[in-house]
Design a protein around this motif. Structure first.
Motif, PDB file in Angstrom:
ATOM      1  N   ASP A   1       0.431  -1.122  -0.416  1.00 36.74           N
ATOM      2  CA  ASP A   1      -0.015  -0.303  -0.448  1.00 36.74           C
ATOM      3  C   ASP A   1       0.885   0.884   0.159  1.00 36.74           C
ATOM      4  O   ASP A   1       1.634   1.524   0.420  1.00 36.74           O
ATOM      5  CB  ASP A   1      -1.203  -0.562   1.483  1.00 36.74           C
TER       6      ASP A   1
ATOM      7  N   GLN B   1      -0.830   7.581   0.532  1.00 39.23           N
ATOM      8  CA  GLN B   1      -1.990   7.357   0.630  1.00 39.23           C
ATOM      9  C   GLN B   1      -2.940   7.206   2.577  1.00 39.23           C
ATOM     10  O   GLN B   1      -2.249   5.860   2.535  1.00 39.23           O
ATOM     11  CB  GLN B   1      -2.573   6.466  -0.298  1.00 39.23           C
ATOM     12  N   PRO B   2      -3.628   8.561   2.267  1.00 34.86           N
ATOM     13  CA  PRO B   2      -3.700   8.264   3.717  1.00 34.86           C
ATOM     14  C   PRO B   2      -5.446   6.165   4.117  1.00 34.86           C
ATOM     15  O   PRO B   2      -6.117   6.926   3.147  1.00 34.86           O
ATOM     16  CB  PRO B   2      -4.565   9.172   4.390  1.00 34.86           C
ATOM     17  N   THR B   3      -5.308   6.087   5.036  1.00 38.85           N
ATOM     18  CA  THR B   3      -6.380   5.214   5.334  1.00 38.85           C
ATOM     19  C   THR B   3      -7.607   5.922   5.278  1.00 38.85           C
ATOM     20  O   THR B   3      -7.362   6.831   6.154  1.00 38.85           O
ATOM     21  CB  THR B   3      -5.831   4.289   6.577  1.00 38.85           C
ATOM     22  N   LEU B   4      -8.414   5.032   5.347  1.00 41.38           N
ATOM     23  CA  LEU B   4     -10.275   5.593   5.122  1.00 41.38           C
ATOM     24  C   LEU B   4     -10.789   4.466   6.500  1.00 41.38           C
ATOM     25  O   LEU B   4     -10.417   3.665   6.274  1.00 41.38           O
ATOM     26  CB  LEU B   4     -10.648   5.650   4.311  1.00 41.38           C
ATOM     27  N   ASP B   5     -11.378   5.518   6.653  1.00 46.48           N
ATOM     28  CA  ASP B   5     -11.963   4.545   8.144  1.00 46.48           C
ATOM     29  C   ASP B   5     -13.231   4.366   7.622  1.00 46.48           C
ATOM     30  O   ASP B   5     -14.221   4.954   7.475  1.00 46.48           O
ATOM     31  CB  ASP B   5     -11.333   4.640  10.142  1.00 46.48           C
TER      32      ASP B   5
END
Length: 104
Positions: free
Chosen positions: A89, A93-97
């Motif tokens: 990954d 790139q931010p992770t989305l909750d």
């Protein structure tokens, strides 16, 4: 075909005390499994060299080849880190909750 002629399958069973028949069976099984598992075409070939030894004998020299295609691994892209690690990954790139809502 004349009833007095020995069938080809009987000769195959006699070559090398049945080892040729065993090897053909083993390679046929391998080809069928590979063809079914990977949906590929395989090729099993029996080649018999036939040569006279003298006026009273014939020599049979069998060889078997099995052509099974090799599956090429698919390329995958990674994201390298500064310390030489590889990540699947993108670290930028931010992770989305996401909240998972159970079905009713």
């Amino acid at each position: 075909m004349s009833d007095s002629i020995t069938r080809f399958s009987a000769h195959i069973a006699q070559i090398n005390q049945g080892e040729l028949d065993d090897e053909l069976t083993e390679k046929l099984t391998k080809a069928v499994k590979k063809a079914m598992a990977d949906a590929v075409s395989c090729e099993l070939t029996l080649k018999l060299k036939i040569k006279p030894v003298n006026n009273a004998k014939i020599e049979l020299n069998p060889s078997i080849t099995l052509k099974v295609p090799e599956l090429k691994p698919k390329n995958i892209q990674f994201y390298p880190t500064g310390d030489g690690d590889l990540l699947v990954d993108d670290p930028k790139q931010p992770t989305l909750d996401f909240n998972v809502t159970p079905l009713r």
